[in-house]
Write an enzyme that holds these catalytic residues in place. Structure first.
Site, PDB file in Angstrom:
ATOM      1  N   LYS A   1       0.632  -0.952  -0.257  1.00 13.66           N
ATOM      2  CA  LYS A   1      -0.052   0.040  -0.028  1.00 13.66           C
ATOM      3  C   LYS A   1       0.829   1.199   0.019  1.00 13.66           C
ATOM      4  CE  LYS A   1      -3.862  -1.970  -0.284  1.00 13.66           C
ATOM      5  NZ  LYS A   1      -4.704  -2.311   1.101  1.00 13.66           N
TER       6      LYS A   1
ATOM      7  N   LYS B   1       0.770   4.910   8.953  1.00 15.58           N
ATOM      8  CA  LYS B   1       0.587   3.278   8.764  1.00 15.58           C
ATOM      9  C   LYS B   1       1.335   3.081   7.384  1.00 15.58           C
ATOM     10  CE  LYS B   1      -3.714   3.104   9.467  1.00 15.58           C
ATOM     11  NZ  LYS B   1      -4.966   2.391   9.503  1.00 15.58           N
TER      12      LYS B   1
ATOM     13  N   ASP C   1      -2.829  -7.749  -0.441  1.00 20.78           N
ATOM     14  CA  ASP C   1      -1.559  -7.547   0.324  1.00 20.78           C
ATOM     15  C   ASP C   1      -1.338  -8.457   1.645  1.00 20.78           C
ATOM     16  OD1 ASP C   1      -3.336  -5.968   1.603  1.00 20.78           O
ATOM     17  OD2 ASP C   1      -1.715  -4.721   2.460  1.00 20.78           O
TER      18      ASP C   1
ATOM     19  N   GLU D   1      -6.440  -6.522  20.683  1.00 22.55           N
ATOM     20  CA  GLU D   1      -6.728  -5.289  19.884  1.00 22.55           C
ATOM     21  C   GLU D   1      -8.114  -6.021  19.178  1.00 22.55           C
ATOM     22  OE1 GLU D   1      -6.930  -2.801  16.297  1.00 22.55           O
ATOM     23  OE2 GLU D   1      -6.491  -4.867  16.141  1.00 22.55           O
TER      24      GLU D   1
ATOM     25  N   ASP E   1      -2.968  -8.152  17.441  1.00 20.95           N
ATOM     26  CA  ASP E   1      -3.538  -7.313  16.291  1.00 20.95           C
ATOM     27  C   ASP E   1      -4.856  -8.105  15.734  1.00 20.95           C
ATOM     28  OD1 ASP E   1      -3.386  -4.937  14.325  1.00 20.95           O
ATOM     29  OD2 ASP E   1      -3.592  -6.708  13.120  1.00 20.95           O
TER      30      ASP E   1
END
Lengths: 662, 662
Positions: free
Chosen positions: B249, B522, B344, B409, B380
């Site tokens: 990205k 990010k 991705d 998270e 995550d």
């Protein structure tokens, strides 16, 4: 499959009482809504099933569960026979549904889904392998078609079609089924256990024709139409057994009785017999059976008092001294609450070495009266006998007679009251008798009807009993009696009064600050003038009719309080599941002054779609009101009637309802 | 003894999570208050004991329980080592205490108690038979004395004496002991699991000297004093592994990256390695270990990001294709949320036949970083991997390393969040990030801290994250940042910020209505000017110092909201068990306008005996106020500071405190 690979989680299944240790209760015929939290990591679609059966049935009945909101799923079944039911929940990842949802979104977005169709064909082929007969063939055909040379849109349409959905649902992939793991119990109780109006009276005070004469069962039969006309369907009699003479209590509980004082019916047992005998002055067993059968004709059940204690004259004392606690001086331990002594009462010793034979005998007492046609028992002070004893005794009775009802007269601390209900008591006396202020009524009934307590504790509300003439009735007089009756009859579907003291508004205490009645019937024979003009009889008749005519008042878990900005006015509603019957009660809790308030109704929760106009029909006065919008006005004069019981009628006629509208 | 004869009931033991299926959590060193409802039919006196032990210990430690109120009993133990504990409750009828109570009442009333003394002698004799050695002799002597010819008052005195009470308590009659039946688990967690201040930053944006250069672990070491000075004790780094190149990205999440775009650190794995490797531009493993050890010197733990997913370039993809889902066309299934595609990212296939080796490999990833000195892991998106996988993985890690901490998270539905916490996650992200109004803050934190949720779910509050720039910060500007920081830091003992974006009050979204940061770190390297004058750095430093100096702010279950008749003002307190430290927080939730209100404090619940006068010390401004009576005034101007954090100082000096008073 290894447990670690099961991805679906099932939690928090309801109704569940103490992790399944005790059954939840429903009235026979009631719908049992089973809810569970069911979820999985990620975004896979789930399927869930409720499994239920009458206990003892070899096979589960299976019900698909529906997703509601926030991982909550629900399905229902009907407990259509008395007795024990079992249920549990299973769930699994619905791979076809997951795939289908994604396929649909991709197809709508115009993406190439040829690989997706290959994946789907695999799922369909697996289903074909699981399915039998025709289904297998059709699934196989479909799988082939999905990967055929046919145009993509055609194959996609087939993949998303209803036919395939139905075929796939019929052969789900249960290889990764998650089970809740517990089988939960539920008991279907008699309808009267959930909806009943009790009338308590002393048979010996029923000789209407002859003041002073000891009333008999025949007199009770004469009294039945009076009770039935008021609309009661349970007639509860204090103990009808021979009454002990040793240490007999005199009038107003004095310890020096006169020679003619009849004694307390709870001092059970004399030379004439014990718990299976009938006090000779009341009549014979045949008379009693006739009373039971005459009552039945009027749809009235006779409720027996079960008081497991003995007078010193009880035959058990001589025949089974091992059932009582012997003191070192050879005497038998009487009841006491030091320094008070109750020498007229011998408690049983449930810790004796001979407790097993004692338990069997006490069970045989209940069974004896069941054999005489009795199905409803009001159990005196159950909290002074072991909780596990009751659990055993009630289970034993219900095994053969699931139609029996046991009311726990346990005015004790809340946890013991709740445990008795869990242990099997069908109905329970409550603290309602002392809850008079709005906040305490709301708080208490929220606890009883909106928390886990609702699954096992069925309140039976009594504004008075022979032991309790509450202060509120003493000072509030007739409006207070009307108010408390109406609250009892509407807050709970089970309620009762001790009459005729109640309908005649008797409110004189033995002495100031006492809750005992002056000249209590517990210690003497009373004579009542049932035709006194101030009797609440016609009023009670109307209330009981309103209860019978409105299904919303025949349940207790369906209670919802509404905010009213006035401490004196209590407002609540009850409704049927489908909202076809909605009852709104507005009560002025102050028996002395008129109060008014604006009442706010939660229309959305009541199933209204928009802000409505509707008719409020006061079933007490028969007056009708037009209500509109969020807030509406009520005004209640306790000297007229302190409570309005509205039936909310949603359908308003308009001009288009009339023929000449066209 | 047959179960039916056990009269004592033990119910509702707390803390208990899902009937004992999961452990309750406490920080090591915390007191564990165990409560149970314990009761019996009738009026017998009870004794109860808490049994507890570290899991694996052969013997129970025994603690007498105290009766509190309404059948509630309590005892406490301290979980003084990390790891698993077990506890349960037993109770029995204390026959001696029962007898003694009655004897005392009868003696006071002047009744003849000679038979009672004979009964007591029997109890004492039985105790003598149970007791050993000297106790047995003394009990025997006493039993004889109670039935001796000695004068009644003397024997009564002996019977009621403390000596006998002590002797009898030492040899209780446990023949009818009731056991709760379940052994409940509890886990003692590291102190930092309950009390921590997190700072999240991107290592690659730490090259303070050279805008545009890729930051390294050495730069992070330079940054440590900045983080420590603000008072943070956990430094959390997004993934530090090699970043994939396929479908990388670009800036602002575009799909067309420039040649220098560094990619998202969550696209883990490239030619240089995977989850056990380090991104070469950040430095070496040695550099990382040095960062960990330098941080440790400042009492900062480095928290690692565990994101179990792979970029298409991850070595696993080639070496273990069986850990991913193969599509019928031979490709590997990438992540998607149809119609969106995340090409991705390759998710692992936890349902593959090879899931066991996959699970072992993922466990080895965590263990690898444990071996590098890491103890805190921020996981995550755990809600997209199987819940039972986490339960297994965390248990495996904690077996050898009970000092590990796992932060979930999981911004997902509440039941999944709670289940993750039950399954072993030590801390959890919350909905705090979106709770801005008073009623929603109160409702949510009542749920987190006052319901059963408090036993297993430890909230870690984040006003922002790299994924979430909440609307409130976008529109509220600097006062909003201060407000949200102070709420996070005081409502929960665990909180964190994503900096330097937070302390620099960065609040520009990628586009209107988006919660993404514009030019998000990010997807690119940022350069921050840490010395900007509007930085909240000094303010954050003060708040973290207040937290360290006030034990009341080091727990979360000790939260109590107070009524304030103004929707804009939130008021709550936190207190230590002994009320030696009481913190009152008053917050103006409106970042734009000054509001004031009268605050009512519940003095009784705070341990005050009468209506007090006390000093309120605002730890933020250092101002002191004299408060008196039930209602006190607060006024909060968000442009000055929207929150006051009062320490309530109860001891007021008076004239008698001064030397010259005499």
């Amino acid at each position: 499959m290894k447990a670690i690979q099961k991805r679906v989680i099932i939690e928090n299944v309801k109704p569940e009482v103490d992790g399944g240790r005790f059954p939840a209760k429903r009235a026979v015929g009631e719908t049992v809504a089973v809810e569970a939290d069911i979820f999985v990591d990620g975004h896979d679609a789930l399927s869930a099933r409720l499994l239920h059966r009458k206990a003892g049935e070899p096979e589960w009945r299976i019900q698909p569960m529906s997703f509601l909101v926030n991982d909550l799923w629900r399905a229902s079944f009907t407990a259509d026979e008395l007795g024990h039911y079992e249920f549990t929940v299973v769930a699994w990842i619905d791979r076809f549904e997951t795939w289908r949802n994604q396929l649909e979104k991709k197809a709508v977005a115009g993406q190439d889904v040829s690989v997706e169709l290959m994946e789907g064909a695999g799922l369909v082929q697996s289903a074909a392998d699981r399915a039998g007969g025709e289904d297998a063939d059709r699934l196989k055909e479909t799988a082939d078609f999905l990967t055929s040379e046919a145009p993509l849109p055609e194959r996609t349409r087939k993949a998303l079609g209803r036919d395939l959905l139905r075929l796939m649902a019929a052969s789900p992939d249960l290889s990764a089924l998650t089970e809740y793991g517990k089988i939960l119990p539920l008991r279907a109780e008699p309808v009267k256990a959930l909806f009943s109006a009790w009338y308590e009276m002393f048979p010996r005070s029923c000789a209407d024709d002859d003041p002073g004469r000891h009333g008999t069962f025949r007199d009770c039969i004469e009294r039945l139409p009076y009770v039935a006309d008021m609309g009661f369907d349970v007639l509860y009699l204090p103990p009808i057994h021979p009454i002990g003479r040793s240490h007999r209590k005199g009038r107003n509980n004095t310890t020096k009785p006169g020679p003619d004082d009849p004694g307390s019916p709870w001092a059970i047992g004399a030379g004439e017999g014990g718990h299976k005998a009938i006090h000779p002055e009341l009549g014979t067993l045949e008379d009693f059976r006739e009373l039971v059968s005459e009552a039945k004709k009027l749809d009235i059940d006779i409720a027996m008092d079960i008081a497991f204690q003995c007078s010193p004259d009880h035959p058990y004392v001589g025949e089974h001294p091992e059932w009582f606690r012997q003191r070192p001086d050879g005497s038998i331990q009487y009841a006491e609450n030091p320094p008070k002594k109750y020498q007229d009462i011998y408690p049983f010793d449930f810790e004796s070495e001979h407790a097993e034979s004692l338990r069997q005998e006490l069970l045989s007492v209940v069974q004896y009266w069941i054999d005489q046609g009795i199905r409803i028992f009001r159990v005196d002070n159950p909290h002074t006998k072991p909780l596990r004893f009751w659990e055993w005794l009630i289970a034993e009775c219900k095994r053969e007679h699931p139609d029996t009802v046991f009311l726990a007269e346990a005015f004790t601390r809340p946890k013991t009251m709740y445990r008795l209900a869990k242990a099997g008591f069908t109905q329970s006396y409550t603290y309602f008798t002392w809850r008079n202020l709005k906040w305490e009524i709301e708080q208490y009934f929220e606890e009883l009807t909106q928390t886990r307590v609702k699954e096992f504790f069925w309140p039976n509300l009594w504004p008075n009993t022979p032991d309790i003439l509450p202060e509120f009735l003493q000072i509030g007089e007739r409006p207070a009696f009307i108010l408390r009756l109406m609250l009892a009859a509407t807050l709970s579907s089970n309620y009762g009064i001790y009459g005729p003291a109640f309908e005649l508004c008797v409110n004189e205490p033995r002495e100031p600050l006492s809750e005992e009645y002056r000249d209590s019937e517990k210690y003497e024979i009373a004579h009542w003038n049932l035709n006194e003009p101030h009797s609440l009889r016609p009023f009670i008749k109307r209330i009981n009719r309103i209860r019978r005519e409105n299904p919303a008042l025949q349940g207790t878990r369906n209670l919802m309080f509404h905010p009213v900005e006035r401490e004196e006015i209590l407002c609540f509603s009850k409704y049927t599941d489908d909202f076809s019957n909605i009852i709104l009660v507005a009560a002025n809790l102050d028996p002395h002054h008129t109060h008014s308030a604006w009442v706010k109704l939660p229309f959305e929760e009541m199933g209204f779609e928009a802000e409505p106009t509707f008719q409020m029909h006061d079933l007490v006065s028969d007056a009708r009101y037009l209500w509109h919008g969020d807030y509406n006005y009520v005004e209640l004069d306790p000297r007229v009637v302190p409570v309005q019981i509205f039936r909310l009628r949603r359908r308003m006629r308009t001009e288009s309802d009339f023929d000449y509208f066209m």
